[in-house]
Design a protein around this motif. Structure first.
Motif, PDB file in Angstrom:
ATOM      1  N   TYR A 194      39.215  51.196  51.022  1.00  0.00           N
ATOM      2  CA  TYR A 194      38.495  50.076  51.628  1.00  0.00           C
ATOM      3  C   TYR A 194      39.078  49.744  53.008  1.00  0.00           C
ATOM      4  N   ARG A 243      43.649  40.293  40.839  1.00  0.00           N
ATOM      5  CA  ARG A 243      42.672  39.342  40.295  1.00  0.00           C
ATOM      6  C   ARG A 243      41.329  39.474  41.002  1.00  0.00           C
ATOM      7  N   MET A 244      41.377  39.708  42.312  1.00  0.00           N
ATOM      8  CA  MET A 244      40.118  39.884  43.045  1.00  0.00           C
ATOM      9  C   MET A 244      39.395  41.150  42.535  1.00  0.00           C
ATOM     10  N   TYR A 274      31.809  43.311  52.327  1.00  0.00           N
ATOM     11  CA  TYR A 274      31.419  43.477  50.925  1.00  0.00           C
ATOM     12  C   TYR A 274      30.832  44.861  50.702  1.00  0.00           C
ATOM     13  N   TYR A 287      29.290  30.861  40.377  1.00  0.00           N
ATOM     14  CA  TYR A 287      30.482  31.612  40.765  1.00  0.00           C
ATOM     15  C   TYR A 287      30.298  32.211  42.160  1.00  0.00           C
ATOM     16  N   TYR A 323      38.282  32.298  54.538  1.00  0.00           N
ATOM     17  CA  TYR A 323      38.988  33.555  54.842  1.00  0.00           C
ATOM     18  C   TYR A 323      38.302  34.379  55.934  1.00  0.00           C
ATOM     19  N   HIS A 342      35.108  32.598  50.752  1.00  0.00           N
ATOM     20  CA  HIS A 342      35.381  33.850  51.469  1.00  0.00           C
ATOM     21  C   HIS A 342      34.893  33.786  52.910  1.00  0.00           C
ATOM     22  N   HIS A 356      48.409  38.988  53.894  1.00  0.00           N
ATOM     23  CA  HIS A 356      49.299  37.978  53.298  1.00  0.00           C
ATOM     24  C   HIS A 356      49.141  37.866  51.788  1.00  0.00           C
ATOM     25  N   ILE A 357      48.270  38.687  51.213  1.00  0.00           N
ATOM     26  CA  ILE A 357      47.953  38.570  49.788  1.00  0.00           C
ATOM     27  C   ILE A 357      48.840  39.502  48.966  1.00  0.00           C
ATOM     28  N   GLU A 389      32.499  31.532  45.524  1.00  0.00           N
ATOM     29  CA  GLU A 389      33.296  32.593  46.175  1.00  0.00           C
ATOM     30  C   GLU A 389      32.786  32.927  47.574  1.00  0.00           C
TER      31      GLU A 389
HETATM   32  C1  HEM Z   1      32.278  40.777  45.330  1.00  0.00           C
HETATM   33  C2  HEM Z   1      33.262  40.709  46.188  1.00  0.00           C
HETATM   34  C3  HEM Z   1      34.476  39.825  46.036  1.00  0.00           C
HETATM   35  C4  HEM Z   1      34.902  39.047  44.975  1.00  0.00           C
HETATM   36  C5  HEM Z   1      34.229  38.826  43.636  1.00  0.00           C
HETATM   37  C6  HEM Z   1      36.149  38.437  45.382  1.00  0.00           C
HETATM   38  C7  HEM Z   1      36.908  37.597  44.573  1.00  0.00           C
HETATM   39  C8  HEM Z   1      38.105  37.035  44.941  1.00  0.00           C
HETATM   40  C9  HEM Z   1      38.923  36.204  44.094  1.00  0.00           C
HETATM   41  C10 HEM Z   1      38.594  35.828  42.655  1.00  0.00           C
HETATM   42  C11 HEM Z   1      40.002  35.829  44.818  1.00  0.00           C
HETATM   43  C12 HEM Z   1      41.111  34.904  44.390  1.00  0.00           C
HETATM   44  C13 HEM Z   1      42.184  35.596  43.626  1.00  0.00           C
HETATM   45  C14 HEM Z   1      43.159  34.566  43.058  1.00  0.00           C
HETATM   46  O1  HEM Z   1      43.785  33.864  43.826  1.00  0.00           O
HETATM   47  O2  HEM Z   1      43.224  34.487  41.832  1.00  0.00           O
HETATM   48  C15 HEM Z   1      39.881  36.412  46.120  1.00  0.00           C
HETATM   49  C16 HEM Z   1      40.769  36.237  47.149  1.00  0.00           C
HETATM   50  C17 HEM Z   1      40.626  36.763  48.420  1.00  0.00           C
HETATM   51  N1  HEM Z   1      39.627  37.610  48.844  1.00  0.00           N
HETATM   52 FE1  HEM Z   1      38.086  38.253  47.753  1.00  0.00          FE
HETATM   53  N2  HEM Z   1      36.452  38.833  46.655  1.00  0.00           N
HETATM   54  C18 HEM Z   1      35.454  39.676  47.090  1.00  0.00           C
HETATM   55  C19 HEM Z   1      35.384  40.311  48.307  1.00  0.00           C
HETATM   56  C20 HEM Z   1      36.272  40.161  49.350  1.00  0.00           C
HETATM   57  C21 HEM Z   1      36.194  40.836  50.612  1.00  0.00           C
HETATM   58  C22 HEM Z   1      35.110  41.840  51.028  1.00  0.00           C
HETATM   59  C23 HEM Z   1      37.240  40.420  51.356  1.00  0.00           C
HETATM   60  C24 HEM Z   1      37.544  40.909  52.757  1.00  0.00           C
HETATM   61  C25 HEM Z   1      38.756  41.226  53.172  1.00  0.00           C
HETATM   62  C26 HEM Z   1      37.999  39.458  50.571  1.00  0.00           C
HETATM   63  C27 HEM Z   1      39.112  38.751  50.967  1.00  0.00           C
HETATM   64  C28 HEM Z   1      39.854  37.898  50.180  1.00  0.00           C
HETATM   65  C29 HEM Z   1      41.054  37.200  50.645  1.00  0.00           C
HETATM   66  C30 HEM Z   1      41.621  37.237  52.048  1.00  0.00           C
HETATM   67  C31 HEM Z   1      41.530  36.491  49.516  1.00  0.00           C
HETATM   68  C32 HEM Z   1      42.784  35.639  49.419  1.00  0.00           C
HETATM   69  C33 HEM Z   1      42.642  34.284  49.931  1.00  0.00           C
HETATM   70  C34 HEM Z   1      43.938  33.524  49.836  1.00  0.00           C
HETATM   71  O3  HEM Z   1      44.399  33.284  48.712  1.00  0.00           O
HETATM   72  O4  HEM Z   1      44.469  33.213  50.885  1.00  0.00           O
HETATM   73  N3  HEM Z   1      37.375  39.345  49.343  1.00  0.00           N
HETATM   74  N4  HEM Z   1      38.726  37.140  46.170  1.00  0.00           N
END
Ligand code: HEM
Length: 136
Positions: free
Chosen positions: A29, A50-51, A89, A70, A82, A78, A42-43, A74
């Motif tokens: 990715y 989890r993501m 996606y 949901y 973020y 996002h 930073h993650i 999100e």
């Molecule tokens: C269907 C697509 C996606 C789903 C279902 C999803 C779901 C999630 C979930 C559940 C978390 C929180 C995890 C936790 O703290 O327990 C998360 C965090 C995050 N996701 Fe995604 N995500 C998706 C796509 C993306 C994409 C494309 C990006 C691009 C880089 C992204 C960037 C982030 C970032 C930066 C965080 C952390 C935020 C923080 O805690 O500072 N996500 N995502």
């Protein structure tokens, strides 16, 4: 078998053969999606894991209309907190698809390919529909 059953079956094959695909999916990715590595720098692994669990869950769910709340939540966090762009996606889901295709290997066929095509397309439509900037 339904589209969802083929998705689940391919994910099961890959899980049995290769175990957890999280890190290889993120590697691919990041390679294909400029800016994504920086956004997630930073993650830690736990949050990345989890993501990925949620991404895989969404790919497997039978009825995406039940995911309305949901997805609204999100997509809002996002995009607004973020700064995730819509194209990210696409790259993320395509990376999962590619890793699963490679993992299934010789057993991959047109039925799996079509099931993934259909599922990724419809999930991306749902994601776009829930994007806050589209709702304005
Ligand atoms: C269907 C697509 C996606 C789903 C279902 C999803 C779901 C999630 C979930 C559940 C978390 C929180 C995890 C936790 O703290 O327990 C998360 C965090 C995050 N996701 Fe995604 N995500 C998706 C796509 C993306 C994409 C494309 C990006 C691009 C880089 C992204 C960037 C982030 C970032 C930066 C965080 C952390 C935020 C923080 O805690 O500072 N996500 N995502």
């Amino acid at each position: 078998m339904s589209t969802q059953e083929f998705i689940i079956s391919s994910l099961e094959i890959v899980a049995e053969r290769n175990g957890d695909i999280t890190s290889v999916v993120y590697d691919l990715y990041y390679q294909n999606s400029p800016g994504s590595r920086e956004l997630m720098a930073h993650i830690d692994h736990l949050v990345q894991g989890r993501m990925m669990e949620e991404v895989l869950r969404l790919l497997m769910v039978e009825d995406t209309s039940r995911e309305d709340q949901y997805l609204t939540f999100e997509m809002k966090t996002h995009e607004e907190a973020y700064n995730v762009a819509e194209s990210m996606y696409v790259s993320l889901l395509e990376a999962v698809w590619q890793i699963v295709r490679e993992g299934v290997g010789e057993d991959w066929n047109e039925i799996y390919e079509n099931a993934w095509q259909e599922r990724v397309t419809s999930l991306l439509e749902e994601i776009k529909r829930h994007s806050p900037s589209r709702k304005k």
